[in-house]
Design a protein around this motif. Structure first.
Motif, PDB file in Angstrom:
ATOM      1  N   PRO A 207       0.315 -12.888   8.943  1.00  0.00           N
ATOM      2  CA  PRO A 207       0.986 -12.629  10.233  1.00  0.00           C
ATOM      3  C   PRO A 207       0.852 -11.186  10.692  1.00  0.00           C
ATOM      4  O   PRO A 207       0.920 -10.908  11.888  1.00  0.00           O
ATOM      5  N   SER A 208       0.699 -10.247   9.754  1.00  0.00           N
ATOM      6  CA  SER A 208       0.648  -8.840  10.143  1.00  0.00           C
ATOM      7  C   SER A 208       0.029  -8.032   9.015  1.00  0.00           C
ATOM      8  O   SER A 208      -0.222  -8.545   7.926  1.00  0.00           O
ATOM      9  N   THR A 209      -0.214  -6.758   9.298  1.00  0.00           N
ATOM     10  CA  THR A 209      -0.692  -5.817   8.288  1.00  0.00           C
ATOM     11  C   THR A 209       0.034  -4.498   8.469  1.00  0.00           C
ATOM     12  O   THR A 209       0.341  -4.096   9.604  1.00  0.00           O
ATOM     13  N   ALA A 210       0.322  -3.845   7.341  1.00  0.00           N
ATOM     14  CA  ALA A 210       1.042  -2.569   7.392  1.00  0.00           C
ATOM     15  C   ALA A 210       0.121  -1.401   7.706  1.00  0.00           C
ATOM     16  O   ALA A 210       0.582  -0.295   7.959  1.00  0.00           O
ATOM     17  N   VAL A 211      -1.181  -1.625   7.685  1.00  0.00           N
ATOM     18  CA  VAL A 211      -2.134  -0.540   7.945  1.00  0.00           C
ATOM     19  C   VAL A 211      -2.411  -0.478   9.441  1.00  0.00           C
ATOM     20  O   VAL A 211      -2.802  -1.486  10.040  1.00  0.00           O
TER      21      VAL A 211
ATOM     22  N   ALA B 155      -3.522  -2.205  -2.725  1.00  0.00           N
ATOM     23  CA  ALA B 155      -2.383  -2.556  -3.587  1.00  0.00           C
ATOM     24  C   ALA B 155      -1.535  -1.343  -3.902  1.00  0.00           C
ATOM     25  O   ALA B 155      -0.300  -1.407  -3.912  1.00  0.00           O
ATOM     26  N   LEU B 156      -2.181  -0.210  -4.148  1.00  0.00           N
ATOM     27  CA  LEU B 156      -1.437   1.005  -4.463  1.00  0.00           C
ATOM     28  C   LEU B 156      -0.540   1.412  -3.302  1.00  0.00           C
ATOM     29  O   LEU B 156       0.598   1.847  -3.508  1.00  0.00           O
ATOM     30  N   ARG B 157      -1.037   1.282  -2.099  1.00  0.00           N
ATOM     31  CA  ARG B 157      -0.217   1.639  -0.943  1.00  0.00           C
ATOM     32  C   ARG B 157       1.002   0.727  -0.835  1.00  0.00           C
ATOM     33  O   ARG B 157       2.110   1.188  -0.531  1.00  0.00           O
ATOM     34  N   GLN B 158       0.791  -0.557  -1.092  1.00  0.00           N
ATOM     35  CA  GLN B 158       1.927  -1.474  -1.058  1.00  0.00           C
ATOM     36  C   GLN B 158       2.957  -1.127  -2.127  1.00  0.00           C
ATOM     37  O   GLN B 158       4.161  -1.119  -1.869  1.00  0.00           O
ATOM     38  N   LEU B 159       2.472  -0.833  -3.330  1.00  0.00           N
ATOM     39  CA  LEU B 159       3.388  -0.517  -4.419  1.00  0.00           C
ATOM     40  C   LEU B 159       4.161   0.766  -4.140  1.00  0.00           C
ATOM     41  O   LEU B 159       5.352   0.863  -4.446  1.00  0.00           O
ATOM     42  N   ARG B 160       3.472   1.763  -3.553  1.00  0.00           N
ATOM     43  CA  ARG B 160       4.180   2.995  -3.212  1.00  0.00           C
ATOM     44  C   ARG B 160       5.250   2.736  -2.163  1.00  0.00           C
ATOM     45  O   ARG B 160       6.353   3.294  -2.231  1.00  0.00           O
ATOM     46  N   GLU B 161       4.946   1.865  -1.182  1.00  0.00           N
ATOM     47  CA  GLU B 161       5.932   1.566  -0.160  1.00  0.00           C
ATOM     48  C   GLU B 161       7.129   0.831  -0.759  1.00  0.00           C
ATOM     49  O   GLU B 161       8.278   1.112  -0.408  1.00  0.00           O
ATOM     50  N   ARG B 162       6.851  -0.102  -1.668  1.00  0.00           N
ATOM     51  CA  ARG B 162       7.954  -0.799  -2.327  1.00  0.00           C
ATOM     52  C   ARG B 162       8.789   0.160  -3.151  1.00  0.00           C
ATOM     53  O   ARG B 162      10.014   0.029  -3.228  1.00  0.00           O
TER      54      ARG B 162
ATOM     55  N   ARG C  19       9.242   3.322  -2.469  1.00  0.00           N
ATOM     56  CA  ARG C  19      10.071   4.087  -1.537  1.00  0.00           C
ATOM     57  C   ARG C  19      11.264   3.265  -1.072  1.00  0.00           C
ATOM     58  O   ARG C  19      12.386   3.785  -0.946  1.00  0.00           O
ATOM     59  N   GLU C  20      11.049   1.973  -0.822  1.00  0.00           N
ATOM     60  CA  GLU C  20      12.151   1.114  -0.405  1.00  0.00           C
ATOM     61  C   GLU C  20      13.199   1.003  -1.510  1.00  0.00           C
ATOM     62  O   GLU C  20      14.409   1.054  -1.242  1.00  0.00           O
ATOM     63  N   ALA C  21      12.712   0.834  -2.748  1.00  0.00           N
ATOM     64  CA  ALA C  21      13.650   0.725  -3.869  1.00  0.00           C
ATOM     65  C   ALA C  21      14.442   2.015  -4.040  1.00  0.00           C
ATOM     66  O   ALA C  21      15.647   1.989  -4.307  1.00  0.00           O
ATOM     67  N   LEU C  22      13.751   3.165  -3.871  1.00  0.00           N
ATOM     68  CA  LEU C  22      14.440   4.440  -3.995  1.00  0.00           C
ATOM     69  C   LEU C  22      15.472   4.615  -2.887  1.00  0.00           C
ATOM     70  O   LEU C  22      16.606   5.059  -3.137  1.00  0.00           O
ATOM     71  N   ALA C  23      15.109   4.241  -1.654  1.00  0.00           N
ATOM     72  CA  ALA C  23      16.050   4.364  -0.540  1.00  0.00           C
ATOM     73  C   ALA C  23      17.269   3.468  -0.757  1.00  0.00           C
ATOM     74  O   ALA C  23      18.411   3.886  -0.523  1.00  0.00           O
ATOM     75  N   ALA C  24      17.014   2.237  -1.231  1.00  0.00           N
ATOM     76  CA  ALA C  24      18.132   1.328  -1.485  1.00  0.00           C
ATOM     77  C   ALA C  24      19.017   1.863  -2.607  1.00  0.00           C
ATOM     78  O   ALA C  24      20.244   1.740  -2.579  1.00  0.00           O
ATOM     79  N   SER C  25      18.384   2.475  -3.618  1.00  0.00           N
ATOM     80  CA  SER C  25      19.147   3.053  -4.722  1.00  0.00           C
ATOM     81  C   SER C  25      20.035   4.196  -4.242  1.00  0.00           C
ATOM     82  O   SER C  25      21.193   4.317  -4.642  1.00  0.00           O
TER      83      SER C  25
ATOM     84  N   LEU D 252       8.527  -3.358 -10.472  1.00  0.00           N
ATOM     85  CA  LEU D 252       7.527  -2.465  -9.895  1.00  0.00           C
ATOM     86  C   LEU D 252       6.610  -1.918 -10.978  1.00  0.00           C
ATOM     87  O   LEU D 252       5.386  -1.855 -10.805  1.00  0.00           O
ATOM     88  N   LEU D 253       7.186  -1.521 -12.116  1.00  0.00           N
ATOM     89  CA  LEU D 253       6.360  -1.045 -13.221  1.00  0.00           C
ATOM     90  C   LEU D 253       5.423  -2.138 -13.709  1.00  0.00           C
ATOM     91  O   LEU D 253       4.252  -1.879 -14.019  1.00  0.00           O
TER      92      LEU D 253
END
Length: 603
Positions: A15-19, A159-166, A168-174, A342-343
């Motif tokens: 449906p979409s792309t983050a790039v 994949a690395l970009r997706q993992l970094r974004e996830r 960042r989201e996890a850190l923000a939620a934390s 994530l790890l």
């Protein structure tokens, strides 16, 4: 072709792309590599959605598409790669009924097309790395091989970009969860300790082992179980931090844990009778004593991860203040589980990259090749080491061992690019190893591959005269890499320490030298990276001396067993602070049949 359903016979498009549809330096670099390696006028990194395609990497498109970096699906051949999740290699798209009507032919100049799937961090095909020619072209096997290797490295970048974004989201939620904690003394004390212990966790077992004592000391709970959701298999796996193993269960609404995961609404009951009245198939585990229970959904960023179950010995529900602590404990636990996943995703990405890059060994006749790759114990320290072996058209065998400077996923991506360059030039240039390494150095500079690496390239060859007496010749060149080790048939081991030249990626034009020696019958050559011999408590030279002693000690073993014994003795059979790559070659006598232990060879 623009209704979002993909090509004929294919699956739905993303449906979409983050790039975004803007030039991207990393993806433009992959386009340059494709154009240079395949000699095509146009190369694209295309990410396809149901609404069109974006081209963050593009070289050679006509105006205005080169500047726009996006096209509608009417101009997309790459959508067929995404819809079918497989390669598309076509001599002339005008001859293919499904492709002939694409506006990519008149507007973009697409005639010959070769595209390989690009996968994201979840393994889904989201785009294509493609080579395009404006004239009909018969793509060679080498063209397809190089494009497949580059697509694997490009997929890792996605994949690395997706993992970094996830992350960042996890850190923000934390951080949001931390900000929500109030200043009560009891809650602060419990949550402070919880944050300390959860920071050191890296798996669901670690998480529940950290949460259980704090739930007991801070809340009086005597039972804690973590249930992790597998959304694909629709299973819940229970983890209590002990040695009772993993217990799986299906998602059944009559089970309170499954109901909480589905609804994302916590359930608190005063006793087991109340629990079973509403959810008759509930089983909170053997440690639950029948008192009050809390089943709490674990969710981060809109994703449900599972549930945390707490149990108390008495049929008394937590008071309002304790419920606030329970809520904060649940949020902290969810963040820890997300980080553990994530790890695991990072390790999985590194594993996929290594599997794509570190191919199976060829087995030329009477040469037995064995390879090993052992990742570092720390999941973040991955990806820089590699090995390779190529049987050339002239019958010689090229052996490669290398180590990209750095110990992270970026080093893994650089490794993929460098491996492809080395393999391609070794195949194309029938030249001494020093000449091939000089070519790799120049290509890294001209193609802007930002990496420093040690590499040893060796060539096992045999003239007609040498073949008559069963001898082989080893020629090698080293770009800052550790010396090979040679194990003679009589058990004597020594280093071929003939000197080394400058690392790759430092300065082009540096002099490079070849060294050579006879590879006797029955001898074993071992190429390795520094993770095998380097330790914090001993110099590298001592480690290499220990390697020679280890080789001599196990000289009587078959090659597979020898390599495993060396790994066991040198690093304990598992990675330490660095990853380890090994490539071993045994020269069997040619006046007798190839030994069974070496497997079937190739002429």
């Amino acid at each position: 072709m623009d209704d979002g359903r993909g090509a004929a016979g294919g699956g739905p498009l993303p449906p979409s792309t983050a790039v975004p549809a803007t030039p991207d330096a990393s993806f433009d670099r992959f386009a340059r590599l494709v154009r240079a390696q395949l000699g095509v006028p146009t190369a694209l990194v295309s990410l396809v959605t149901a609404h069109g395609q974006v081209l963050p990497g593009a070289l050679g498109l006509p105006a205005p598409w080169q500047e726009r970096r996006s096209t509608p699906l009417t101009h997309s051949v790459c959508q067929h790669v995404v819809a079918t999740a497989g390669p598309l290699v076509v001599r002339d798209v005008r001859d293919v009924p499904e492709l002939a009507g694409s506006l990519a032919v008149p507007d973009l100049g697409v005639v010959a097309y070769a595209g390989m799937p690009l996968r994201d961090a979840d393994g889904d095909v989201v785009g294509s790395l493609c080579a395009v020619d404006g004239q009909p072209r018969d793509w060679t096997e080498r063209d397809v091989e190089v494009l497949r290797d580059l697509a694997a490295a490009c997929s890792s970048e996605l994949a690395l970009r997706q993992l970094r974004e996830r992350a960042r989201e996890a850190l923000a939620a934390s951080e949001q969860a931390r900000a929500a904690a109030d200043g009560s003394e009891r809650r602060s004390r419990v949550l402070l300790r919880l944050s300390e212990v959860l920071a050191e966790t890296s798996s669901p077992a670690d998480v529940v082992a950290a949460v259980a004592p704090l739930a007991r000391d801070g809340l009086g709970a005597d039972h804690a179980v973590l249930h992790v959701l597998d959304p694909v298999r629709r299973r819940l796996t229970a983890e209590d931090g002990g040695d009772g193993g993993h217990r799986e269960r299906r998602l059944d609404p009559r089970d309170v844990v499954a109901a909480v995961v589905a609804s994302r609404v916590a359930v608190l009951v005063p006793d087991e009778a109340g629990l079973l009245a509403a959810h008759p198939l509930s089983d909170l585990g053997p440690g639950y004593g029948g008192g009050a229970a809390a089943v709490l959904p674990l969710a981060v960023g809109g994703r449900v991860l599972g549930a945390l179950v707490l149990g108390w010995p008495q049929p008394v529900l937590p008071d309002p203040a304790e419920r606030e602590v329970v809520g904060a404990l649940t949020r902290y636990t969810a963040q820890a589980v997300a980080r553990a996943q994530l790890l695991a995703d990072q390790r999985s990405t590194a594993t996929v990259l290594q599997e794509a890059m570190l191919t199976a060994m060829p087995q030329p006749d009477h040469l037995h090749l064995v390879s090993r790759y052992v990742p570092a114990a720390d999941g973040a320290q991955v990806g820089g080491d590699w090995y390779d072996a190529v049987v050339l058209p002239d019958g010689a065998t090229h052996l490669v061992i290398g180590d990209v400077v750095g110990h992270d996923m970026r080093a893994a991506a650089s490794m993929g690019q460098l491996r492809s360059l080395t393999r391609s030039l070794a195949w194309a240039l029938v030249e001494p190893p020093s000449t091939v390494l000089s070519g790799v150095d120049e290509a890294m500079h001209d193609l802007h591959v930002p990496a420093l690496a040690t590499v040893l390239l060796a060539r096992v060859e045999q003239s007609a005269g040498e073949a008559a007496v069963g001898a082989r010749r080893l020629r090698w060149s080293s770009a800052g890499h550790l010396p090979p080790a040679l194990l003679e048939a009589d058990g004597t081991a020594r280093l071929l320490d003939e000197g080394s030249d400058l690392l790759l990626g430092v300065r082009t034009g540096t002099p490079r030298h070849d060294h050579e020696c006879v590879l006797p019958e029955g001898s074993t050559l071992l190429l390795y990276t520094d993770g095998l011999v380097e330790r914090r408590d001993r110099p590298v030279r001592e480690g290499m001396d220990e390697l020679c002693r280890t080789l001599s000690r196990h000289a009587g073993l078959g090659l597979e067993e020898l390599v495993d014994a060396v790994l066991e003795d040198m690093v304990g059979g598992h990675g330490g602070g660095d990853d380890v790559a090994l490539l071993a070659v045994r020269a069997h006598p040619e006046d007798r049949p190839r030994p069974d232990e070496a497997g079937p060879g190739h002429p």
